[in-house]
Motif scaffolding. Structure first.
Motif, PDB file in Angstrom:
ATOM      1  N   THR A  46       0.829  -1.211   0.000  1.00 32.93           N
ATOM      2  CA  THR A  46       0.000   0.000   0.000  1.00 32.93           C
ATOM      3  C   THR A  46       0.862   1.260   0.000  1.00 32.93           C
ATOM      4  OG1 THR A  46      -1.838  -1.109   1.076  1.00 32.93           O
ATOM      5  CG2 THR A  46      -1.775   1.286   1.280  1.00 32.93           C
TER       6      THR A  46
ATOM      7  N   LYS B  94     -10.790  -1.389   3.838  1.00 38.48           N
ATOM      8  CA  LYS B  94     -10.396  -0.404   4.846  1.00 38.48           C
ATOM      9  C   LYS B  94     -11.528   0.585   5.153  1.00 38.48           C
ATOM     10  CE  LYS B  94      -5.482  -0.612   4.013  1.00 38.48           C
ATOM     11  NZ  LYS B  94      -4.392  -0.124   3.169  1.00 38.48           N
TER      12      LYS B  94
ATOM     13  N   ASP C   8      -6.738  -0.437  -3.904  1.00 39.42           N
ATOM     14  CA  ASP C   8      -5.962  -0.950  -2.782  1.00 39.42           C
ATOM     15  C   ASP C   8      -6.701  -2.103  -2.106  1.00 39.42           C
ATOM     16  OD1 ASP C   8      -3.751  -0.886  -1.003  1.00 39.42           O
ATOM     17  OD2 ASP C   8      -4.877   0.350   0.421  1.00 39.42           O
TER      18      ASP C   8
HETATM   19 MG    MG Z   1      -1.977  -2.930   2.009  1.00 35.02          MG
END
Ligand code: MG
Ligand code: ATP
Length: 169
Positions: A11, A35, A100
């Motif tokens: 990331t 996330k 991501d």
């Molecule tokens: Mg990551």
């Protein structure tokens, strides 16, 4: 492009690329699967940039750790993120889109591998696309032009050190 592997840096390297692309004048969108609900340093930093320019945007699209909460809820949100990614990829509004943790969304069966591969296949040729997350599938690796594998050599987690502010989040 794909960042995968069991080492740290997938990331953060993607965010480094976002910074480079933005500085070079490109329009950059970062969509983060899974996330959510936690404060990350990169979110705060990119808020500054986004306030001064519409050419960079980051969006957390998840519910946080998949070990917590109802899996069907995680699935629903991941499916919505997939639709959003599809729309943005086809919009022509961006030069670089980073998806991501999408590999993790596939691994955890929140979205199918076919759906992920579709995103790569519908990409307009001038759009740069970067997918991150451990365990990139064989088919994704075959389809990609650039694949980097972060390899775990050592991680403080294994010595009992918990996630550190500014390093992990
Ligand atoms: Mg990551
Ligand atoms: P980063 O966001 O720091 O670039 P990453 O994207 O490569 O890491 P992820 O698989 O997304 O790693 O995992 C998220 C978090 O787990 C990171 O904060 C990272 O430090 C931590 N982590 C990554 N690799 C390991 C590992 N091998 N052992 C323990 N923790 C790890």
């Amino acid at each position: 492009m794909v960042h995968t592997g069991d080492g740290k840096g997938k990331t953060t390297a993607a965010l480094g690329l976002a910074l480079r692309a933005f500085g070079a004048g490109l329009k950059v969108l970062i969509l983060q699967f899974i996330k959510g609900g936690q404060s990350y340093g990169e979110l705060e930093a990119l808020k500054f940039l986004s306030e001064s320019s519409p050419r960079i945007k980051i969006q957390q699209c998840g519910l946080g750790f998949t070990s917590q909460g109802d899996k069907s809820e995680h699935k629903k949100v991941a499916e919505e993120t997939l639709q959003l990614a599809r729309k943005e990829i086809l919009s022509g509004d961006w030069d670089l889109i980073i998806l991501d943790e999408i590999n993790y969304a596939v691994k955890f069966n929140l979205i199918s591998e076919t759906e992920m591969l579709e995103l790569v296949k519908i990409r307009p040729p001038q759009l740069h696309l970067l997918l991150t997350g451990r365990d990139a599938t064989k088919n994704l690796i075959e389809l990609a032009d650039l694949v980097t594998e972060m390899k775990l050599v050592k991680h403080p987690f294994n010595a009992g050190i918990k996630a550190q502010r500014g390093i992990e989040f």
